[in-house]
Design a protein around this motif. Structure first.
Motif, mmCIF file in Angstrom:
data_model
loop_
_atom_site.group_PDB
_atom_site.id
_atom_site.type_symbol
_atom_site.label_atom_id
_atom_site.label_comp_id
_atom_site.label_asym_id
_atom_site.label_seq_id
_atom_site.Cartn_x
_atom_site.Cartn_y
_atom_site.Cartn_z
ATOM 1 N N GLN A 58 93.328 109.544 63.996
ATOM 2 C CA GLN A 58 93.478 109.940 62.592
ATOM 3 C C GLN A 58 94.864 109.575 62.074
ATOM 4 O OE1 GLN A 58 91.210 111.612 60.361
ATOM 5 N NE2 GLN A 58 92.806 111.064 58.885
ATOM 6 N N VAL A 59 94.882 108.952 60.909
ATOM 7 C CA VAL A 59 96.127 108.699 60.194
ATOM 8 C C VAL A 59 96.017 109.380 58.837
ATOM 9 C CG1 VAL A 59 97.583 106.953 59.106
ATOM 10 C CG2 VAL A 59 96.603 106.524 61.372
ATOM 11 N N THR A 60 96.950 110.242 58.538
ATOM 12 C CA THR A 60 96.978 110.948 57.254
ATOM 13 C C THR A 60 98.297 110.649 56.565
ATOM 14 O OG1 THR A 60 95.591 112.722 58.139
ATOM 15 C CG2 THR A 60 96.816 113.183 56.117
ATOM 16 N N VAL A 61 98.188 110.126 55.360
ATOM 17 C CA VAL A 61 99.387 109.807 54.580
ATOM 18 C C VAL A 61 99.474 110.822 53.450
ATOM 19 C CG1 VAL A 61 100.642 108.070 53.287
ATOM 20 C CG2 VAL A 61 99.104 107.380 55.150
ATOM 21 N N SER A 62 100.428 111.706 53.550
ATOM 22 C CA SER A 62 100.546 112.796 52.582
ATOM 23 C C SER A 62 101.949 113.362 52.617
ATOM 24 C CB SER A 62 99.534 113.895 52.898
ATOM 25 O OG SER A 62 99.716 115.011 52.054
ATOM 26 N N TYR A 104 90.118 98.653 62.626
ATOM 27 C CA TYR A 104 89.268 98.995 61.499
ATOM 28 C C TYR A 104 89.576 100.433 61.115
ATOM 29 C CZ TYR A 104 86.660 94.831 62.805
ATOM 30 O OH TYR A 104 86.294 93.531 63.098
ATOM 31 N N ARG A 105 89.159 100.827 59.935
ATOM 32 C CA ARG A 105 89.373 102.213 59.523
ATOM 33 C C ARG A 105 88.202 102.713 58.715
ATOM 34 N NH1 ARG A 105 94.380 101.300 55.216
ATOM 35 N NH2 ARG A 105 93.151 100.315 53.555
ATOM 36 N N GLN A 106 88.065 104.022 58.719
ATOM 37 C CA GLN A 106 86.994 104.657 57.968
ATOM 38 C C GLN A 106 87.513 105.935 57.338
ATOM 39 O OE1 GLN A 106 83.412 105.392 60.203
ATOM 40 N NE2 GLN A 106 82.182 105.542 58.352
ATOM 41 N N TYR A 164 91.414 105.435 62.260
ATOM 42 C CA TYR A 164 91.617 104.042 62.634
ATOM 43 C C TYR A 164 90.996 103.778 64.011
ATOM 44 C CZ TYR A 164 94.660 103.217 58.667
ATOM 45 O OH TYR A 164 95.142 103.052 57.394
ATOM 46 N N TYR A 165 90.159 102.748 64.056
ATOM 47 C CA TYR A 165 89.444 102.404 65.281
ATOM 48 C C TYR A 165 89.900 101.040 65.794
ATOM 49 C CZ TYR A 165 86.137 106.055 63.873
ATOM 50 O OH TYR A 165 85.570 107.242 63.507
ATOM 51 N N CYS A 166 90.004 100.959 67.100
ATOM 52 C CA CYS A 166 90.314 99.695 67.749
ATOM 53 C C CYS A 166 89.009 99.082 68.267
ATOM 54 C CB CYS A 166 91.289 99.929 68.896
ATOM 55 S SG CYS A 166 91.747 98.440 69.817
ATOM 56 N N GLY A 209 98.416 107.756 65.998
ATOM 57 C CA GLY A 209 98.111 108.304 64.682
ATOM 58 C C GLY A 209 98.890 109.573 64.410
ATOM 59 N N GLY A 210 98.685 110.108 63.217
ATOM 60 C CA GLY A 210 99.349 111.350 62.856
ATOM 61 C C GLY A 210 99.579 111.454 61.369
ATOM 62 N N LEU A 211 100.478 112.353 61.000
ATOM 63 C CA LEU A 211 100.814 112.584 59.595
ATOM 64 C C LEU A 211 102.045 111.773 59.232
ATOM 65 C CD1 LEU A 211 100.433 114.176 56.944
ATOM 66 C CD2 LEU A 211 101.882 115.957 57.944
ATOM 67 N N VAL A 212 101.930 111.006 58.156
ATOM 68 C CA VAL A 212 103.021 110.158 57.700
ATOM 69 C C VAL A 212 103.229 110.381 56.209
ATOM 70 C CG1 VAL A 212 103.923 107.804 57.591
ATOM 71 C CG2 VAL A 212 102.346 108.432 59.424
#
Length: 121
Positions: free
Chosen positions: A116-120, A37-39, A93-95, A9-12
């Motif tokens: 954590q995945v952050t798209v910004s 899955y994601r929340q 994001y959960y596995c 994960g990370g910042l994208v």
């Protein structure tokens, strides 16, 4: 006990790509299903993509066409690749891994801690 660990994960930036990996370890006899899955904040956890042994991938409508889920059975690993990321893809994001244990052939259904995945921009 089965342990599930996610990474990647990370910042994208919007329009970018990501690759999430998940490895399961422990007294595993078999793995039936591996999935992501994601929340997002304020939302319920939702399916992103799952892959059943011997079956075809299943994708959420929101990610279909820009995501690929794959498995490396030798490593008990599942990988999620997503392209053309959008700010609404921001989430933890959960596995999830499910199958049978070596001990008594009992079923297990285990979640990872999430990444954590952050798209910004």
């Amino acid at each position: 006990q089965v342990h599930v660990v996610e990474s990647g994960g990370g910042l994208v930036q919007p329009g970018g790509s990501l690759r999430l990996s998940c490895v399961a370890s422990g007294p595993i006899l078999s793995i039936t299903t591996m999935g992501w899955y994601r929340q997002a904040p304020g939302n319920q956890r939702e399916l992103v993509a799952t892959l059943i042994s011997g079956g075809s991938p299943n994708y959420a409508d929101s990610v279909r066409g820009r995501s690929t889920i794959s498995r490396d059975n030798a490593k008990n690993m599942v990988i999620l690749e997503m392209n053309r990321l959008k700010p609404e893809d921001t989430a933890v994001y959960y596995c999830n891994v499910a199958g049978k244990l070596l001990t008594g052939f009992r079923p297990y259904d285990q979640w990872g801690q999430g990444t954590q995945v952050t798209v910004s921009s």
